[in-house]
Design a protein around this motif. Structure first.
Motif, short mmCIF file in Angstrom:
data_model
loop_
_atom_site.label_atom_id
_atom_site.label_comp_id
_atom_site.label_asym_id
_atom_site.label_seq_id
_atom_site.Cartn_x
_atom_site.Cartn_y
_atom_site.Cartn_z
N GLU A 1 29.84 2.99 -57.57
CA GLU A 1 28.87 3.79 -58.31
C GLU A 1 29.09 3.68 -59.81
OE1 GLU A 1 27.83 7.53 -56.81
OE2 GLU A 1 28.38 7.03 -54.76
N LEU B 1 30.81 0.89 -51.78
CA LEU B 1 29.79 1.19 -52.79
C LEU B 1 30.50 1.45 -54.11
CD1 LEU B 1 27.58 3.75 -50.85
CD2 LEU B 1 27.14 1.33 -51.20
N TYR C 1 26.42 -0.61 -57.04
CA TYR C 1 26.65 -1.96 -56.52
C TYR C 1 27.11 -1.85 -55.08
CZ TYR C 1 26.40 -3.59 -61.33
OH TYR C 1 25.97 -3.88 -62.60
N LEU C 2 26.57 -2.69 -54.22
CA LEU C 2 26.90 -2.69 -52.80
C LEU C 2 27.68 -3.96 -52.48
CD1 LEU C 2 23.27 -1.84 -51.66
CD2 LEU C 2 25.13 -0.22 -51.95
N GLY D 1 25.12 -6.70 -53.85
CA GLY D 1 23.74 -6.39 -54.21
C GLY D 1 23.72 -5.15 -55.08
N VAL D 2 22.54 -4.82 -55.57
CA VAL D 2 22.38 -3.68 -56.46
C VAL D 2 21.34 -2.74 -55.86
CG1 VAL D 2 21.69 -2.95 -58.78
CG2 VAL D 2 22.93 -5.09 -58.46
N LYS D 3 21.61 -1.43 -56.00
CA LYS D 3 20.65 -0.42 -55.57
C LYS D 3 20.31 0.44 -56.78
CE LYS D 3 20.06 3.55 -52.59
NZ LYS D 3 20.74 4.51 -51.71
N LYS E 1 16.55 -1.83 -53.35
CA LYS E 1 17.77 -2.61 -53.10
C LYS E 1 17.45 -4.08 -53.27
CE LYS E 1 20.21 0.12 -49.63
NZ LYS E 1 20.71 0.10 -48.25
N THR E 2 18.33 -4.80 -53.97
CA THR E 2 18.16 -6.24 -54.12
C THR E 2 18.80 -6.95 -52.93
OG1 THR E 2 20.23 -6.56 -55.29
CG2 THR E 2 18.29 -6.04 -56.63
N LYS E 3 18.47 -8.23 -52.77
CA LYS E 3 19.15 -9.04 -51.78
C LYS E 3 20.57 -9.26 -52.27
CE LYS E 3 15.69 -11.74 -49.45
NZ LYS E 3 15.30 -13.08 -49.05
N LYS E 4 21.49 -9.42 -51.33
CA LYS E 4 22.87 -9.67 -51.71
C LYS E 4 23.07 -11.15 -52.01
CE LYS E 4 24.84 -5.73 -49.38
NZ LYS E 4 25.73 -5.23 -48.35
#
Length: 153
Positions: A31, A29, A2-3, A75-77, A82-85
């Motif tokens: 994890e 981040l 998760y970002l 957002g999620v990686k 990577k997704t948009k936030k």
């Protein structure tokens, strides 16, 4: 992973929403299989409190309830994707804070008149520490802010 972007933290009294201050927590981040603790010191330049309006809780226990609001984007990686936030708002209440202790009065000397310092007098930050916050098992409300734009012509 998760970002998270930077968090904006604001505090207010629970009873009547008097702003107490704000802080910023750097993004991070998060994890998998990890617990991240966020710590922030909420500060305000000046805050006046009417002593006659102080609640009976403060007078009896020396504590008062506050609410905390956090706001960020996350957002999620997954792998290389990577997704948009999206915006996230968190609202927590039920947090009890101890009222700051009053400074001890100086000892009176015989024949010397002592006066209280002016309200605008500076406070030595090195000798004061923020009051401790405690909380009971409370659940914070999380709101996700998603903007959906649909255009039709």
């Amino acid at each position: 992973v998760y970002l998270y972007d930077d968090f904006t933290v604001t505090a207010a009294t629970a009873a009547n929403a008097v702003p107490l201050g704000e802080a910023t927590v750097p993004g991070f981040l998060h994890e998998a299989n990890n617990i991240t603790v966020i710590k922030a010191t909420v500060t305000a330049a000046a805050l006046g409190v009417d002593p006659t309006a102080a609640s009976s809780d403060i007078k009896k226990s020396g504590t008062f309830a506050i609410t905390l609001d956090l706001e960020t984007k996350a957002g999620v990686k997954v792998g290389g994707l990577k997704t948009k936030k999206i915006g996230i708002q968190v609202h927590c209440d039920g947090i009890k804070v101890a009222a700051p202790a009053a400074a001890p009065a100086p000892a009176k000397k015989k024949g010397v008149k002592l006066t209280a310092p002016e309200p605008s007098a500076a406070v030595d930050d090195a000798t004061t520490s923020p009051p401790a916050a405690t909380t009971v098992a409370r659940v914070c409300q999380v709101r996700i802010r998603v903007k959906i734009w649909k255009w039709t012509f």
